[in-house]
Design a protein around this motif. Structure first.
Motif, PDB file in Angstrom:
ATOM      1  N   VAL A 121       0.861  -1.178   0.000  1.00 36.04           N
ATOM      2  CA  VAL A 121       0.000   0.000   0.000  1.00 36.04           C
ATOM      3  C   VAL A 121       0.901   1.233   0.000  1.00 36.04           C
ATOM      4  O   VAL A 121       1.811   1.358   0.838  1.00 36.04           O
ATOM      5  N   SER A 122       0.654   2.134  -0.956  1.00 36.69           N
ATOM      6  CA  SER A 122       1.398   3.401  -0.997  1.00 36.69           C
ATOM      7  C   SER A 122       0.448   4.521  -0.589  1.00 36.69           C
ATOM      8  O   SER A 122      -0.724   4.532  -0.981  1.00 36.69           O
ATOM      9  N   PHE A 123       0.993   5.451   0.184  1.00 32.48           N
ATOM     10  CA  PHE A 123       0.187   6.532   0.728  1.00 32.48           C
ATOM     11  C   PHE A 123       0.663   7.864   0.163  1.00 32.48           C
ATOM     12  O   PHE A 123       1.856   8.196   0.235  1.00 32.48           O
ATOM     13  N   ALA A 139      -4.756   6.872  -0.543  1.00 32.95           N
ATOM     14  CA  ALA A 139      -3.982   5.636  -0.410  1.00 32.95           C
ATOM     15  C   ALA A 139      -4.213   4.785  -1.657  1.00 32.95           C
ATOM     16  O   ALA A 139      -5.332   4.738  -2.192  1.00 32.95           O
ATOM     17  N   TYR A 150      -3.442   0.971  -3.716  1.00 32.08           N
ATOM     18  CA  TYR A 150      -3.026  -0.432  -3.634  1.00 32.08           C
ATOM     19  C   TYR A 150      -3.599  -1.172  -4.831  1.00 32.08           C
ATOM     20  O   TYR A 150      -4.573  -0.730  -5.454  1.00 32.08           O
ATOM     21  N   HIS A 206      -7.704   3.323  -5.416  1.00 34.00           N
ATOM     22  CA  HIS A 206      -7.287   4.460  -4.581  1.00 34.00           C
ATOM     23  C   HIS A 206      -8.434   4.838  -3.657  1.00 34.00           C
ATOM     24  O   HIS A 206      -9.607   4.894  -4.057  1.00 34.00           O
ATOM     25  N   ILE A 215      -8.013   9.643   1.858  1.00 37.64           N
ATOM     26  CA  ILE A 215      -7.714   9.705   3.296  1.00 37.64           C
ATOM     27  C   ILE A 215      -8.550  10.840   3.867  1.00 37.64           C
ATOM     28  O   ILE A 215      -8.161  12.005   3.850  1.00 37.64           O
ATOM     29  N   PHE A 270      -6.183   3.114   9.812  1.00 33.93           N
ATOM     30  CA  PHE A 270      -6.992   2.935   8.611  1.00 33.93           C
ATOM     31  C   PHE A 270      -8.484   3.021   8.938  1.00 33.93           C
ATOM     32  O   PHE A 270      -8.921   2.819  10.069  1.00 33.93           O
TER      33      PHE A 270
END
Length: 294
Positions: free
Chosen positions: A117-119, A124, A126, A142, A145, A231
């Motif tokens: 997972v990239s933020f 976010a 994945y 995506h 957030i 999360f």
């Protein structure tokens, strides 16, 4: 070995008294004429043959060379001005790319469905496999957030700082454009240009500091600190499943952006020094003209 001064003295000795007077008068007039047109030259007035009826070819060539030198200096001045604008524009573009980056943080999870997972700062990302028409297809998902996430104060500081940096760089673009627009006028207001470049340099210095603090804080808190994100309940993985946190390209890109801003600041400071010198020269020219009239 003869010198120019010796030749002049010898020439004066060969002339009759009336011719000596005329010779000295011509020399004095030539000196006054050169002083007058040099003053016009310093006051940014154009020199042409029509404006120099009293000047002989040798003096005109000298003045023409001075004009050529001044044109070269002006060209160099415009290069400095547009270099500062280009650096500011490049820094703004890099800042926008940095703010929209998807890899401010990259976490690896012990999960068969979602492994990485990239933020970003606002979303976010994945990859997840979906069954579409009987075939498994991996797609990028995506998730924003938003308020359903429990964001720490450090993460909120990152969002605020990067937004302020972008606004400050837009202000730098406005001030720099105004300064360049004023410099293209026939009689530019040097004081206003100095103010615009001063504000641009100060804002660039502050924005570069904010950028460096933002990427450094993100790197230290992410790699060496505790988790700063909880999360949302519907997120496919849990924070407890984290295996490893990976370094991303955000930190070196942020350092590059801050360096570009500092380079633009240096160019603005050089332009301020040049304008200060021009202001001093223009302040002296009216006094020289007043002395000539007296």
């Amino acid at each position: 070995m003869s010198t120019p001064g010796g030749k002049t003295k010898a020439l004066v000795k060969l002339l009759d008294p009336p011719e000596i007077a005329r010779f000295r008068t011509r020399s004095r007039r030539r000196a006054e004429m050169m002083q007058k047109y040099m003053t016009q030259f310093m006051m940014d007035q154009v020199l042409t043959v029509e404006k120099l009826p009293e000047c002989d070819k040798r003096d005109f060539r000298l003045l023409n060379n001075l004009v050529t030198v001044k044109e070269f200096a002006k060209m160099k001045e415009y290069i400095f001005k547009f270099s500062g604008l280009i650096c500011s524009t490049a820094a703004l573009v890099l800042e926008i790319i940095l703010a929209n980056s998807q890899c401010w943080r990259l976490w690896e999870f012990n999960n068969k469905v979602v492994q990485f997972v990239s933020f970003g700062l606002w979303e976010a990302y994945y990859t997840q496999e979906f069954n579409i028409s009987g075939s498994m297809t991996r797609m990028l998902v995506h998730t924003p957030i938003n308020s359903t996430w429990n964001k720490s104060s450090e993460f909120q500081y990152l969002q605020v700082l990067i937004a302020w940096v972008i606004l400050m760089k837009i202000l730098v673009m406005i001030f720099t454009s105004v300064a360049i627009k004023i410099s293209c006028m026939e009689d530019p207001f040097i004081e206003i240009q100095l103010f615009c470049y001063k504000m641009s340099a100060i804002i660039l210095a502050v924005s570069s500091l904010f950028t460096f603090v933002t990427v450094t804080l993100n790197h230290l808190v992410d790699i060496y600190g505790q988790n700063t994100l909880d999360f949302s309940p519907d997120f496919p993985v849990k924070k407890e499943d984290i295996i490893k946190k990976h370094c991303t390209t955000v930190f070196p890109m942020g350092v590059l952006t801050a360096t570009m801003s500092l380079f633009g600041e240096i160019l603005f400071l050089c332009e301020m020094i040049s304008l200060t010198g021009q202001s001093q020269v223009k302040a002296q020219c009216p006094s020289n003209l007043a002395e000539q009239k007296v």
